[in-house]
Design a protein around this motif. Structure first.
Motif, PDB file in Angstrom:
ATOM      1  N   GLU A  32      10.331 -49.307  38.281  1.00 14.08           N
ATOM      2  CA  GLU A  32       9.376 -49.610  39.359  1.00 14.08           C
ATOM      3  C   GLU A  32       8.384 -48.468  39.539  1.00 14.08           C
ATOM      4  O   GLU A  32       7.187 -48.685  39.733  1.00 14.08           O
ATOM      5  CB  GLU A  32      10.119 -49.842  40.698  1.00 14.08           C
ATOM      6  CG  GLU A  32      11.069 -51.031  40.702  1.00 14.08           C
ATOM      7  CD  GLU A  32      12.299 -50.848  39.816  1.00 14.08           C
ATOM      8  OE1 GLU A  32      12.805 -49.697  39.702  1.00 14.08           O
ATOM      9  OE2 GLU A  32      12.740 -51.834  39.186  1.00 14.08           O
ATOM     10  N   LEU A  33       8.891 -47.253  39.494  1.00 15.13           N
ATOM     11  CA  LEU A  33       8.016 -46.097  39.657  1.00 15.13           C
ATOM     12  C   LEU A  33       7.044 -46.006  38.480  1.00 15.13           C
ATOM     13  O   LEU A  33       5.833 -45.800  38.665  1.00 15.13           O
ATOM     14  CB  LEU A  33       8.839 -44.806  39.786  1.00 15.13           C
ATOM     15  CG  LEU A  33       8.055 -43.514  39.979  1.00 15.13           C
ATOM     16  CD1 LEU A  33       7.074 -43.589  41.144  1.00 15.13           C
ATOM     17  CD2 LEU A  33       9.001 -42.318  40.192  1.00 15.13           C
ATOM     18  N   MET A  34       7.566 -46.176  37.268  1.00 17.76           N
ATOM     19  CA  MET A  34       6.678 -46.126  36.097  1.00 17.76           C
ATOM     20  C   MET A  34       5.598 -47.193  36.194  1.00 17.76           C
ATOM     21  O   MET A  34       4.419 -46.927  35.946  1.00 17.76           O
ATOM     22  CB  MET A  34       7.492 -46.270  34.808  1.00 17.76           C
ATOM     23  CG  MET A  34       8.311 -45.013  34.483  1.00 17.76           C
ATOM     24  SD  MET A  34       8.988 -45.012  32.806  1.00 17.76           S
ATOM     25  CE  MET A  34      10.511 -45.900  33.039  1.00 17.76           C
ATOM     26  N   GLN A  35       6.016 -48.389  36.591  1.00 17.71           N
ATOM     27  CA  GLN A  35       5.057 -49.486  36.743  1.00 17.71           C
ATOM     28  C   GLN A  35       3.952 -49.104  37.740  1.00 17.71           C
ATOM     29  O   GLN A  35       2.754 -49.241  37.449  1.00 17.71           O
ATOM     30  CB  GLN A  35       5.816 -50.734  37.259  1.00 17.71           C
ATOM     31  CG  GLN A  35       4.968 -51.981  37.408  1.00 17.71           C
ATOM     32  CD  GLN A  35       4.614 -52.592  36.051  1.00 17.71           C
ATOM     33  OE1 GLN A  35       5.461 -52.621  35.146  1.00 17.71           O
ATOM     34  NE2 GLN A  35       3.368 -53.040  35.877  1.00 17.71           N
ATOM     35  N   GLY A  36       4.373 -48.590  38.888  1.00 16.20           N
ATOM     36  CA  GLY A  36       3.416 -48.204  39.929  1.00 16.20           C
ATOM     37  C   GLY A  36       2.491 -47.091  39.469  1.00 16.20           C
ATOM     38  O   GLY A  36       1.283 -47.102  39.745  1.00 16.20           O
ATOM     39  N   LEU A  37       3.042 -46.116  38.764  1.00 16.52           N
ATOM     40  CA  LEU A  37       2.224 -45.004  38.273  1.00 16.52           C
ATOM     41  C   LEU A  37       1.226 -45.493  37.221  1.00 16.52           C
ATOM     42  O   LEU A  37       0.071 -45.048  37.184  1.00 16.52           O
ATOM     43  CB  LEU A  37       3.112 -43.899  37.684  1.00 16.52           C
ATOM     44  CG  LEU A  37       3.971 -43.116  38.702  1.00 16.52           C
ATOM     45  CD1 LEU A  37       4.948 -42.175  37.969  1.00 16.52           C
ATOM     46  CD2 LEU A  37       3.098 -42.327  39.681  1.00 16.52           C
ATOM     47  N   GLY A  38       1.680 -46.435  36.390  1.00 18.62           N
ATOM     48  CA  GLY A  38       0.781 -47.028  35.397  1.00 18.62           C
ATOM     49  C   GLY A  38      -0.400 -47.706  36.087  1.00 18.62           C
ATOM     50  O   GLY A  38      -1.549 -47.595  35.639  1.00 18.62           O
ATOM     51  N   GLU A  39      -0.085 -48.378  37.195  1.00 20.72           N
ATOM     52  CA  GLU A  39      -1.163 -49.051  37.927  1.00 20.72           C
ATOM     53  C   GLU A  39      -2.134 -48.052  38.548  1.00 20.72           C
ATOM     54  O   GLU A  39      -3.351 -48.250  38.533  1.00 20.72           O
ATOM     55  CB  GLU A  39      -0.579 -49.989  38.997  1.00 20.72           C
ATOM     56  CG  GLU A  39       0.018 -51.252  38.362  1.00 20.72           C
ATOM     57  CD  GLU A  39       1.013 -51.993  39.269  1.00 20.72           C
ATOM     58  OE1 GLU A  39       1.091 -51.658  40.476  1.00 20.72           O
ATOM     59  OE2 GLU A  39       1.721 -52.897  38.758  1.00 20.72           O
ATOM     60  N   LEU A  40      -1.589 -46.952  39.073  1.00 20.17           N
ATOM     61  CA  LEU A  40      -2.461 -45.905  39.622  1.00 20.17           C
ATOM     62  C   LEU A  40      -3.352 -45.319  38.523  1.00 20.17           C
ATOM     63  O   LEU A  40      -4.542 -45.081  38.736  1.00 20.17           O
ATOM     64  CB  LEU A  40      -1.632 -44.785  40.266  1.00 20.17           C
ATOM     65  CG  LEU A  40      -0.970 -45.094  41.615  1.00 20.17           C
ATOM     66  CD1 LEU A  40      -0.123 -43.899  42.074  1.00 20.17           C
ATOM     67  CD2 LEU A  40      -2.020 -45.442  42.672  1.00 20.17           C
ATOM     68  N   ALA A  41      -2.758 -45.079  37.377  1.00 23.45           N
ATOM     69  CA  ALA A  41      -3.532 -44.512  36.261  1.00 23.45           C
ATOM     70  C   ALA A  41      -4.696 -45.430  35.926  1.00 23.45           C
ATOM     71  O   ALA A  41      -5.831 -44.983  35.720  1.00 23.45           O
ATOM     72  CB  ALA A  41      -2.635 -44.313  35.035  1.00 23.45           C
ATOM     73  N   GLU A  42      -4.416 -46.733  35.912  1.00 29.95           N
ATOM     74  CA  GLU A  42      -5.470 -47.671  35.561  1.00 29.95           C
ATOM     75  C   GLU A  42      -6.521 -47.765  36.680  1.00 29.95           C
ATOM     76  O   GLU A  42      -7.724 -47.679  36.426  1.00 29.95           O
ATOM     77  CB  GLU A  42      -4.879 -49.047  35.277  1.00 29.95           C
ATOM     78  CG  GLU A  42      -5.907 -49.918  34.590  1.00 29.95           C
ATOM     79  CD  GLU A  42      -5.425 -51.341  34.324  1.00 29.95           C
ATOM     80  OE1 GLU A  42      -4.305 -51.692  34.763  1.00 29.95           O
ATOM     81  OE2 GLU A  42      -6.182 -52.091  33.692  1.00 29.95           O
ATOM     82  N   HIS A  43      -6.026 -47.896  37.880  1.00 33.25           N
ATOM     83  CA  HIS A  43      -6.929 -48.067  39.016  1.00 33.25           C
ATOM     84  C   HIS A  43      -7.903 -46.900  39.162  1.00 33.25           C
ATOM     85  O   HIS A  43      -9.094 -47.081  39.403  1.00 33.25           O
ATOM     86  CB  HIS A  43      -6.123 -48.246  40.304  1.00 33.25           C
ATOM     87  CG  HIS A  43      -6.966 -48.394  41.529  1.00 33.25           C
ATOM     88  ND1 HIS A  43      -7.647 -49.558  41.822  1.00 33.25           N
ATOM     89  CD2 HIS A  43      -7.261 -47.527  42.531  1.00 33.25           C
ATOM     90  CE1 HIS A  43      -8.323 -49.400  42.952  1.00 33.25           C
ATOM     91  NE2 HIS A  43      -8.109 -48.165  43.399  1.00 33.25           N
ATOM     92  N   TYR A  44      -7.374 -45.697  39.054  1.00 32.56           N
ATOM     93  CA  TYR A  44      -8.213 -44.508  39.248  1.00 32.56           C
ATOM     94  C   TYR A  44      -8.743 -43.946  37.931  1.00 32.56           C
ATOM     95  O   TYR A  44      -9.348 -42.879  37.918  1.00 32.56           O
ATOM     96  CB  TYR A  44      -7.437 -43.421  40.000  1.00 32.56           C
ATOM     97  CG  TYR A  44      -7.169 -43.758  41.450  1.00 32.56           C
ATOM     98  CD1 TYR A  44      -8.166 -43.589  42.410  1.00 32.56           C
ATOM     99  CD2 TYR A  44      -5.932 -44.247  41.857  1.00 32.56           C
ATOM    100  CE1 TYR A  44      -7.934 -43.906  43.744  1.00 32.56           C
ATOM    101  CE2 TYR A  44      -5.685 -44.562  43.184  1.00 32.56           C
ATOM    102  CZ  TYR A  44      -6.694 -44.392  44.131  1.00 32.56           C
ATOM    103  OH  TYR A  44      -6.472 -44.694  45.449  1.00 32.56           O
ATOM    104  N   ASP A  45      -8.435 -44.616  36.833  1.00 36.54           N
ATOM    105  CA  ASP A  45      -8.892 -44.168  35.512  1.00 36.54           C
ATOM    106  C   ASP A  45      -8.443 -42.721  35.246  1.00 36.54           C
ATOM    107  O   ASP A  45      -9.269 -41.838  34.973  1.00 36.54           O
ATOM    108  CB  ASP A  45     -10.426 -44.283  35.433  1.00 36.54           C
ATOM    109  CG  ASP A  45     -10.915 -44.088  33.997  1.00 36.54           C
ATOM    110  OD1 ASP A  45     -10.108 -44.270  33.064  1.00 36.54           O
ATOM    111  OD2 ASP A  45     -12.094 -43.716  33.823  1.00 36.54           O
ATOM    112  N   LEU A  46      -7.133 -42.513  35.325  1.00 37.00           N
ATOM    113  CA  LEU A  46      -6.595 -41.152  35.209  1.00 37.00           C
ATOM    114  C   LEU A  46      -5.807 -40.962  33.919  1.00 37.00           C
ATOM    115  O   LEU A  46      -5.223 -41.915  33.394  1.00 37.00           O
ATOM    116  CB  LEU A  46      -5.664 -40.862  36.392  1.00 37.00           C
ATOM    117  CG  LEU A  46      -6.324 -40.743  37.762  1.00 37.00           C
ATOM    118  CD1 LEU A  46      -5.268 -40.561  38.841  1.00 37.00           C
ATOM    119  CD2 LEU A  46      -7.311 -39.575  37.767  1.00 37.00           C
ATOM    120  N   PRO A  47      -5.753 -39.721  33.440  1.00 34.88           N
ATOM    121  CA  PRO A  47      -4.886 -39.418  32.307  1.00 34.88           C
ATOM    122  C   PRO A  47      -3.419 -39.347  32.729  1.00 34.88           C
ATOM    123  O   PRO A  47      -3.118 -39.343  33.925  1.00 34.88           O
ATOM    124  CB  PRO A  47      -5.378 -38.050  31.839  1.00 34.88           C
ATOM    125  CG  PRO A  47      -5.963 -37.418  33.057  1.00 34.88           C
ATOM    126  CD  PRO A  47      -6.517 -38.548  33.894  1.00 34.88           C
TER     127      PRO A  47
END
Lengths: 454, 454
Positions: free
Chosen positions: B231-246
């Motif tokens: 769940e955490l990995m999924q959420g972090l993946g979404e943050l990375a995509e949303h904010y366009d982060l490395p």
């Protein structure tokens, strides 16, 4: 970083041995008391730690390490290094003094082009007295700075320059043994001698140095078997016996070299036995550098002759020579010390070589043929860099009673987590440098930077 | 050593841009001319050297490197570092900022007790604002001193402390990216968060840092698969995509860890694919540290996603993790850079890590299964520590036109043998330290010691 001032202030304590009212001066004149967090390795399995303790030194020799100062000494002045570590000085049994100027150069080359391009020209330079002066002074300054207080050095084949290194060492307060290198075959024009010249100048140098540099021992130094003819080895063996001198050379550094020795001496069963055959393995007084690829037969000989094996992990990595199987050889009972082999090792700092030896041993433990071998641990490697190598010089490298007080004072750097003395030592070994060392003692005498002018 | 004064004097030249009579101020206001012995690695096979040359920098960006100053610039003042080397700054793609206080401790332990005894308590400390202030300042001072001008750091799970590291970095003039560590399973009590908290505070931090620390990028930082739930990995993946982060994390460091990941994620064919599965492998914007034991399948994925592999040779030796097969992976086309992994690497000095990477690669080349593999050469390793890692930050790590002028000025130490610039660089890499570096530039701006007060 805020400790700098406080520790530097100690320098004043040392000679401030005044105001001792009721003890007769003569009784305690040569007694010195040193206070701090004391660590050493009487045995290699663990550090012996005396936190906030005292070392009582008489005439340069350790009397005892104690947590409580005996009442008879209560009124003597104390050199107080509280908060600093006090550890034995480092001893380096394999270092090439003339290669210091080229240390760190040419490691993209293989051994042979490295020798030709860097090492031999660097050594040939020492025919020049001006280079000798400048670079040997820098070399001694550098060893002082990193806490190498005793060492066994190869000089060059030049007798005058070698004598100068011995004189400068005598002046410095450091206590090395030094050898004129002998080569009468397979060497470049600029670094070869006739057999007779090589023997004659060596003998002359032994005589001269006994008179001129009484604290600096001479060590017989055939470069290695491929560069010394049987006649030269024979003659050097006789000199070693006649003058009761130690011997240093190279052994089993890489596989090509071993093949070469086999071709040159087909009648002698192993490389090590060539040295033995020519009288170049005096018992308990021989240093053999590298010993990466020894045979069982050689190991038996090295053990019987109580040879000092100088393990040069950094050099062996730089020149892709291999990794000495230290655990196997320690278990077999060989005497192994940690050495820098500057210039094939790039820095003389023995703390770095302790780390590199541990790393090399960890690497080895990951290979199938060494699986299950315990990698070197810090106290073991520390003992190899202090007590094991110090034994070559007598009772040196430990703070047991009767040992020369050779010591380094290590300034406490940042101490974030209330680290124990052992952890602070670990930190110094892994991350410290010359700036970590605030005081250096050889046989009880504090040694200052030898040549501030260069 | 006699160069110290002369070079320190240059510090005054830098801002002394006065007395330019006949060039309109506006035209050249942002132009800076730097003179010295210039070295960089536009391609990894050799150093490009411009001895006694000029770098023309406009608005922080390299315009050209030239042996002859074009006449249009003839009247501009020159920052003259003649006799010194000018090289690109170092970039370190894997470093744990809160582990700096314990670097060099505990390497006689295995990974797990090492984490428990040193790493986790050290990280837990950063809940304390006073420790955060003191140690993150020291950390940034240290990176500055050794010439690491850009880096990608793991902070801790504490949002406040992570933001403070970003603020201090912004102040320092160094240009890292920094990540709050995320852990919601298999971590000690003091270093675990709920999944929701972890995601919420991460998002908040991203928003805050965009406003408060505009020059310091945020990087999504799951510690590694075993400590982050799906769940955490999924959420972090979404943050990375949303904010366009490395994204940065650990991969294939040791065999036990790989087995553990397989147990935790039996349905995903490989460790690397777990990150990919949860959106944590954005193309060309992902750093994976270690990659010692990658499978063929994983290498194909790492190549396709243009992942930055951070090679941590020192750490992998200290923790007996293995040796990354760098030659094989370079030949395969992976992007490998050289990183410190402090605190499992004991020092942040990238020049030491260049050496250690070369040594590790030489070790590997001696094993039967890697026989014939060319060990890393110095220019290759240098490129891995400058241009390969710099690419993560944009056009950084080289002096080609269009690159940010990130540079170090390296003082000439003793130069005994009329060494070439390349040889002097070699010498610095193998034997130099922070004292060798006299000036540091980030994107054209000279950076002073960030926090002289700590």
């Amino acid at each position: 970083m805020d400790n700098i001032t406080r520790h530097d202030a100690h320098q004043n304590d040392i000679d401030a041995a005044t105001g001792i009212p009721d003890i007769p001066a003569a009784a305690h004149a040569a007694i010195r008391i040193i206070k701090g967090d004391i660590l050493h390795t009487p045995t290699p399995d663990a550090f012996e730690v005396c936190e906030d303790g005292y070392i009582i030194v008489a005439n340069g020799t350790v009397q005892q390490v104690t947590s409580n100062l005996p009442s008879e000494y209560a009124d003597l002045p104390v050199s107080d290094y509280s908060g600093s570590l006090i550890i034995p000085g480092f001893n380096d049994l394999h270092i090439h003094a003339p290669q210091y100027p080229i240390a760190g150069l040419g490691f993209d080359y293989e051994l042979l082009p490295w020798l030709e391009r860097y090492t031999f020209p660097a050594e040939a330079n020492f025919a020049d007295p001006e280079i000798t002066q400048r670079w040997y002074k820098r070399f001694l300054n550098k060893l002082w700075s990193v806490g190498t207080l005793r060492f066994s050095a190869f000089a060059t084949l030049h007798a005058g320059s070698t004598l100068e290194l011995m004189r400068l060492s005598q002046q410095s307060g450091l206590r090395p043994v030094i050898g004129k290198v002998n080569m009468d075959r397979n060497a470049p024009e600029s670094l070869i001698e006739s057999t007779d010249d090589s023997l004659a100048t060596t003998q002359e140098l032994i005589e001269e140095s006994r008179e001129l540099t009484p604290d600096i021992g001479f060590i017989i130094t055939p470069r290695f078997v491929p560069s010394t003819t049987p006649e030269l080895m024979q003659g050097l063996g006789e000199l070693a016996e006649h003058y009761d001198l130690p011997v240093q050379s190279h052994l089993d550094e890489n596989l090509g070299e071993i093949d070469w020795v086999r071709e040159l001496h087909p009648d002698i069963p192993s490389y090590a036995e060539v040295y033995e055959h020519y009288g170049l393995m005096p018992e308990g007084r021989t240093i053999m550098a590298h010993c990466v690829h020894t045979s069982e037969r050689e190991r038996a000989l090295l053990k019987a002759r109580r040879v000092y094996l100088a393990h040069c992990a950094q050099s062996n990595m730089n020149l892709t020579s291999g990794i000495m199987p230290v655990r196997r050889d320690l278990d077999y009972g060989l005497n192994i010390s940690i050495a820098s082999d500057v210039g094939a090792g790039h820095v003389p700092d023995i703390n770095h070589h302790i780390v590199q030896s541990i790393e090399a041993s960890k690497m080895l433990s990951m290979l199938p043929e060494h699986q299950g071998e315990r990698p070197l641990r810090l106290p073991e490697a520390f003992a190899m860099a202090t007590k094991a190598s110090g034994a070559f010089f007598g009772r040196v490298g430990s703070f047991e009673p009767g040992y020369d007080f050779d010591a380094l004072v290590i300034r406490e750097d940042d101490n974030p987590l209330s680290l124990s003395p052992q952890e602070r030592l670990e930190r110094y070994i892994y991350t410290g440098d010359d700036r970590s060392i605030t005081h250096r003692f050889v046989a009880g005498r504090e040694i200052a930077l030898p040549f501030p002018e260069v």
